[in-house]
Design a protein around this motif. Sequence first.
Motif: not given
Length: 192
Positions: A99-109, A152-157
């Motif tokens: 559907g319609n989701v945007i998730m962003a932040g510090d995933f530590n992953a 490390s690329p641990i922050d994501h959109v």
Amino acid sequence: VIMRDLGRPMWVHHEAYNEDVVDGPQAWQTTLLISPDLGDYSVIEASDSGTTMLPSAIAMPTNGDGPIVVAAHAVAPQPQYMDAWRSDLRWLADQCVEGNVIMAGDFNATLDHMSGLGEGDGDLGWCRDAAAETGNGGAGTWPTSIPAVLGSPIDHVLVSSAWEVSGSIVVTNLDDAGSDHRPLVAQLEPAS
């Protein structure tokens, strides 16, 4: 207030853990800014059933038109928190619905850590990683004390199929601004 003064007002939604602790870690707070252009939003309390040790926030459109917006903060994968970290990533994957989701932040992953948590062509749940789609998925967002190429690329959109990613960048000229994370900016367009 700064965004408003710059001509881009924002709704501010805030989630915090352990508010009774004076001068606690900044990681115990998550703030989500949403443009009024997306409509009105209501934040669902995620602290009881969300990420285990650090706050995440889920903002739902009250008019049904805008995206579900998730501000994510998973605990770091330290030896004593490995079960909580895995639980956080699974919970975040469950929020990335079709559907319609945007998730962003510090995933530590990194995306490698998220392997096996994607659905369909998604990297986490049904969502795709914006930086990876635009060739910036390997740029290190943490820590700012070392060059991005070594970080490390641990922050994501992450975005669902309702969105196309038209660009992204890891901002490296603010490394001395006070955070140990680099900003990740993604440019999104509604899918046609």
